[in-house]
Design an enzyme around this catalytic site. Structure first.
Site, PDB file in Angstrom:
ATOM      1  N   LYS A   3       0.862  -1.183   0.000  1.00 61.82           N
ATOM      2  CA  LYS A   3       0.000   0.000   0.000  1.00 61.82           C
ATOM      3  C   LYS A   3       0.903   1.239   0.000  1.00 61.82           C
ATOM      4  O   LYS A   3       1.131   1.872   1.035  1.00 61.82           O
ATOM      5  CB  LYS A   3      -0.915  -0.062   1.229  1.00 61.82           C
ATOM      6  CG  LYS A   3      -2.173   0.746   1.102  1.00 61.82           C
ATOM      7  CD  LYS A   3      -3.139   0.378   2.208  1.00 61.82           C
ATOM      8  CE  LYS A   3      -4.198   1.438   2.419  1.00 61.82           C
ATOM      9  NZ  LYS A   3      -5.035   1.755   1.278  1.00 61.82           N
TER      10      LYS A   3
HETATM   11  N1  PMP Z   1      -7.555  -1.817  -3.067  1.00 68.06           N
HETATM   12  C1  PMP Z   1      -7.029  -0.606  -2.867  1.00 68.06           C
HETATM   13  C2  PMP Z   1      -6.251   0.017  -3.965  1.00 68.06           C
HETATM   14  C3  PMP Z   1      -7.217   0.062  -1.656  1.00 68.06           C
HETATM   15  O1  PMP Z   1      -6.697   1.271  -1.456  1.00 68.06           O
HETATM   16  C4  PMP Z   1      -7.976  -0.551  -0.645  1.00 68.06           C
HETATM   17  C5  PMP Z   1      -8.204   0.157   0.658  1.00 68.06           C
HETATM   18  N2  PMP Z   1      -7.187  -0.088   1.573  1.00 68.06           N
HETATM   19  C6  PMP Z   1      -8.491  -1.831  -0.896  1.00 68.06           C
HETATM   20  C7  PMP Z   1      -8.260  -2.432  -2.116  1.00 68.06           C
HETATM   21  C8  PMP Z   1      -9.248  -2.575   0.167  1.00 68.06           C
HETATM   22  O2  PMP Z   1      -8.362  -2.996   1.162  1.00 68.06           O
HETATM   23  P1  PMP Z   1      -8.832  -3.194   2.665  1.00 68.06           P
HETATM   24  O3  PMP Z   1     -10.051  -4.022   2.615  1.00 68.06           O
HETATM   25  O4  PMP Z   1      -7.702  -3.868   3.329  1.00 68.06           O
HETATM   26  O5  PMP Z   1      -9.097  -1.837   3.207  1.00 68.06           O
END
Ligand code: PMP
Length: 317
Positions: free
Chosen positions: A155
């Site tokens: 991320k």
């Molecule tokens: N894809 C992206 C690009 C994101 O930014 C997020 C948000 N964090 C998600 C998927 C979903 O991830 P999560 O369920 O861990 O928040």
């Protein structure tokens, strides 16, 4: 309520003192990684439950590894700092925690190695990130970043420019949210959400190798769909046109929670109304994250405030 404190450079400080230099490496080059974590207020329990805190910090440390960032904290320490920050802020509403691990040097020079790694954490009130009653989406002309260019598995702060391109294009074209394809043209994810489709009774989501962030909500949904509704999720390659023929589609993420999609590229999804499985999952998800389902509360919800003794325990003593 205004945010009182943040955590930065190893200590809790007044929020207004949480500033970085304009010369910061991560500011210029995007060399940081972060998490978004929700805390849900449960009025009955007078409690904030931080959802899947451990999994978020495990992912943060994986992102750090990819970016050659080493933090001086273990997952348990990161969890303790988070609980302490929400307590210090005396928050009694839904909150969003944003840990950031980044290259803090004040230097010019693009690289990852030999730099100073820093950590900060904020916690602020947050409501819905996107509409949760039915989104109209457009397939983006911006392709999802490729693993060999900028790994979506981590991320990474700078990677969110890719998401911003897609989100703005979608909104400026009259949609609510973007669906991004990989460079190969198969379905990847939303700008900040994973995606699920229900087609002919099969629940599918793009495979981990489709340049997605491996979402924690995605994992939650796969487990809930299996355990509570008997659906095994198939992680596979999904063609663009499967989006147009699916019976149900929803986006999911910490911010988005479970957001039903009712239209894609001007074509109604199913009959254009929120699907049955989607609404069942959404309803259950909100109960789970708010700590209303005992089994999942024990597994996934970290209480912030010291538990008050239960009436039955008091009566017994
Ligand atoms: N894809 C992206 C690009 C994101 O930014 C997020 C948000 N964090 C998600 C998927 C979903 O991830 P999560 O369920 O861990 O928040």
């Amino acid at each position: 309520m205004a945010v009182k404190e943040i955590f930065m450079d190893g200590k809790f400080i007044p929020a207004e003192q949480g500033v970085i230099s304009v010369r910061t490496h991560a500011f210029a080059y995007g060399t940081g990684c972060f998490e978004g974590i929700r805390g849900y207020w449960n009025a009955e329990d007078q409690q904030i439950y931080l959802f899947r805190l451990r999994e978020h910090f495990e992912r943060l440390l994986r992102s750090c590894k990819i970016l050659q960032i080493s933090l001086p904290y273990t997952v348990d320490e990161l969890i303790d700092i988070s609980i302490e920050l929400v307590r210090r802020n005396d928050q009694h509403e839904d909150v969003y925690l944003r840990p950031v691990a980044y290259k803090g040097d004040l230097i010019i020079g693009v690289r990852l190695h030999g730099l100073t790694d820093q950590y900060l954490l904020t916690s602020e009130p947050m409501g819905n990130y996107v509409e949760i009653t039915g989104l109209k989406c457009g397939v983006s002309s911006w392709r999802r970043i490729d693993d060999n260019a900028m790994p979506a598995r981590a991320k990474i702060c700078g990677a969110y420019v890719n998401s911003a391109f897609a989100k703005s294009e979608a909104m400026q074209n009259g949609f609510d949210e973007a669906i991004m394809l990989t460079n190969e043209g198969t379905v990847s994810e939303g700008s900040a959400e994973n995606i699920f489709l229900l087609s002919n009774g099969e629940l599918v989501t793009p495979a981990p190798t489709e340049n997605i962030l491996l979402g924690i909500t995605r994992d939650t949904i796969m487990k809930l769909a299996q355990r509570e509704f008997g659906y095994t999720t198939h992680e596979r390659i999904i063609d663009r046109t499967e989006l147009y023929t699916a019976d149900e589609v929803f986006l999911c993420g910490t911010g988005a929670q479970i957001a039903p999609v009712i239209e894609i590229d001007r074509r109604p999804v199913g009959d254009g109304k929120v699907g049955l499985l989607t609404s069942k999952l959404q309803e259950l998800y909100f109960d789970v994250v708010r700590g209303k389902v005992a089994d999942y509360r024990d597994q996934w919800c970290t209480p912030v405030y010291t538990q008050v003794p239960q009436p039955s325990a008091e009566a017994a003593s």
